[in-house]
Write an enzyme that holds these catalytic residues in place. Sequence first.
Site, PDB file in Angstrom:
ATOM      1  N   ASN A 159       0.622  -1.413  -0.587  1.00 54.29           N
ATOM      2  CA  ASN A 159       0.252  -0.005  -0.031  1.00 54.29           C
ATOM      3  C   ASN A 159       0.740   0.759  -0.038  1.00 54.29           C
ATOM      4  O   ASN A 159       2.281   1.397   0.282  1.00 54.29           O
ATOM      5  CB  ASN A 159      -0.798  -0.070   1.378  1.00 54.29           C
ATOM      6  CG  ASN A 159      -1.851   0.794   0.983  1.00 54.29           C
ATOM      7  OD1 ASN A 159      -2.288   1.387   0.015  1.00 54.29           O
ATOM      8  ND2 ASN A 159      -3.507  -0.088   1.421  1.00 54.29           N
ATOM      9  N   HIS A 177      24.050   3.445  10.862  1.00 59.71           N
ATOM     10  CA  HIS A 177      25.152   3.461  10.712  1.00 59.71           C
ATOM     11  C   HIS A 177      26.416   3.477  12.459  1.00 59.71           C
ATOM     12  O   HIS A 177      24.984   2.777  13.718  1.00 59.71           O
ATOM     13  CB  HIS A 177      25.120   5.058  11.115  1.00 59.71           C
ATOM     14  CG  HIS A 177      24.714   5.521   9.806  1.00 59.71           C
ATOM     15  ND1 HIS A 177      25.158   5.440   8.349  1.00 59.71           N
ATOM     16  CD2 HIS A 177      24.075   6.318   9.420  1.00 59.71           C
ATOM     17  CE1 HIS A 177      24.456   6.009   7.643  1.00 59.71           C
ATOM     18  NE2 HIS A 177      23.310   5.796   7.670  1.00 59.71           N
ATOM     19  N   ILE A 204      12.810  -4.825  16.203  1.00 63.08           N
ATOM     20  CA  ILE A 204      13.861  -5.305  16.355  1.00 63.08           C
ATOM     21  C   ILE A 204      14.527  -6.615  16.543  1.00 63.08           C
ATOM     22  O   ILE A 204      15.304  -7.011  17.223  1.00 63.08           O
ATOM     23  CB  ILE A 204      14.121  -4.425  17.199  1.00 63.08           C
ATOM     24  CG1 ILE A 204      14.028  -4.623  19.028  1.00 63.08           C
ATOM     25  CG2 ILE A 204      13.906  -2.548  16.615  1.00 63.08           C
ATOM     26  CD1 ILE A 204      14.398  -3.838  20.517  1.00 63.08           C
TER      27      ILE A 204
END
Length: 206
Positions: free
Chosen positions: A82, A112, A172
């Site tokens: 979507n 990073h 996570i």
Amino acid sequence: MKETERIKAGLLFRPNSMELRDTKHKAHETCRLVNTLDEYDERIPGLMRSILGSIGERFYFQTPVQFNYGIHTYIGEDFFANYNFCVLDDADVYIGDNVMIAPNVSLMAASHPLIAHERLGLMLGDDGLPTIAENAEPIRIGNNVWIGCNVTIIGGVTIGNDVVIGAGSVVIHDIPDGTLAAGNPCRVIRKITEADSMKELAREEL
């Protein structure tokens, strides 16, 4: 060692190198074009195929859509995304069959260093001056997965088969097969069972 080889090896790499910028530029410009077209435009499937690592025969992107590299993303059959699907496929992103993506979903296979001087001064650019350092980990999404709106999935995560990720989640950690998971950080809430069936709502009126 080329920057693409550094990515595959799990090493820090230079995202601003011309080697990588040229690849990203093709993906960015193709997405920019796709995002200007009418959703019924017959060019869209071919344009998306031209930048992706692979994708099945049946798929649909509701624009706008954005890929960072494109060629690092591999999508199975019967895929739907979507509005505002964003994929930072700096590392490989694998998406299985029958996957549904709700609005505003981000797959972030990029990161990073946390230490500032490593993030901004550890590596040298093509011009010999300090440049940004990046690291990237793959994302893997199994078959028959529904990812709710405003979900972010972080690099290094594997989502199993037959999973539902609730709206607003930040994923996570890995999510096992056959579960409903949600939250920030995303956690397994429970198994999905036959008690969740809605097939009665699909019956024909007599």
